[in-house]
Design an enzyme around this catalytic site. Sequence first.
Site, PDB file in Angstrom:
ATOM      1  N   GLU A  57      -8.086   3.955 -10.747  1.00 45.14           N
ATOM      2  CA  GLU A  57      -7.111   5.286 -10.729  1.00 45.14           C
ATOM      3  C   GLU A  57      -6.226   5.192  -9.720  1.00 45.14           C
ATOM      4  O   GLU A  57      -6.600   5.169  -8.315  1.00 45.14           O
ATOM      5  CB  GLU A  57      -8.041   6.564 -10.710  1.00 45.14           C
ATOM      6  CG  GLU A  57      -7.274   7.729 -10.660  1.00 45.14           C
ATOM      7  CD  GLU A  57      -6.247   7.998 -11.487  1.00 45.14           C
ATOM      8  OE1 GLU A  57      -5.186   8.406 -11.079  1.00 45.14           O
ATOM      9  OE2 GLU A  57      -6.649   8.047 -12.807  1.00 45.14           O
ATOM     10  N   ASP A 106      -1.036   8.936 -20.123  1.00 45.77           N
ATOM     11  CA  ASP A 106       0.189   9.678 -20.564  1.00 45.77           C
ATOM     12  C   ASP A 106       1.049   9.147 -21.666  1.00 45.77           C
ATOM     13  O   ASP A 106       1.284   7.685 -21.803  1.00 45.77           O
ATOM     14  CB  ASP A 106       1.045   9.392 -19.128  1.00 45.77           C
ATOM     15  CG  ASP A 106       2.234  10.267 -18.927  1.00 45.77           C
ATOM     16  OD1 ASP A 106       2.892  10.556 -20.195  1.00 45.77           O
ATOM     17  OD2 ASP A 106       2.793  10.549 -18.067  1.00 45.77           O
TER      18      ASP A 106
END
Length: 200
Positions: A57, A106
Site C-alpha cells: 500500500e 481504482d
Amino acid sequence: MKQYPHIIVSNPSEHKGKWNQVFNNDHPIHVEVGTGKGQFLMGMGMLHPEVNYIGIEKYDSVIITALERAIESEQPNVKFLNEDVTNILDYFDQGEVDRLFINFTDPWPKNKHEKRRLTYKGFLDLYKQILKPTGEIHFKTDNQGLFEYSLESLSGYGMSLHNVSLDLHKSDIEGNVMTEYEEKFSQKGMRIYRCEAKFR
C-alpha cells in the site's frame, strides 16, 4: 511506522528472494496489491496461519490503519510494504510469490487511464515474473466495467479463468474474506464480482 519494522518492512528490496527468511519459515507467499486498511489481509492471515501474507500500500494515511490492526492482532504471518506496486519487481524475485490478490482497485474508467488499471497487461507482465508458474491471481471488484475489462485482459494475456462469479455473495465459493469496501458495497445490495486466473 518506523517503530514497527517487523510489521511494515522498510527497504523491501533488501529482502528480494529471501522473504522466507523474514518470516522464518518456508510457507507459501501471498501478496495483496493495494491492501488498503488491511482488513482482508488480516482476516486471511488468521484463517491461514500456514501462509505468509504481504500487503503493498503506497498511501501512508491508509496503511496506518493496517498497522494498528496488525499491532492489535500480533499475527506473525502478515507484513506490509509502504511502497508502490509499479516497483514490485524490486521487492520480489522471479517465481517467489504463490498468489496475488487484487481487491477493489481504482477502476480508472477513462480510456486514457487504461495503463493505470492493475489488471492492465503492463501490470500482468510484472505479476508473471514474480509468480510461480503455478501461481494465481485472485481478483474482486464491485465495478462491472472493470470486471469485464479484467476478464478480457487476463484471458487475452493467455491466462485461464476459474471460479468466475458475477455475484460472489450468492455463489457457493467458500472461505471468502471481505475487504472494507466489500462490506460497504454488499450492505447496499451491490454485486461483488470475482475471478481467479492462472498462467498457462
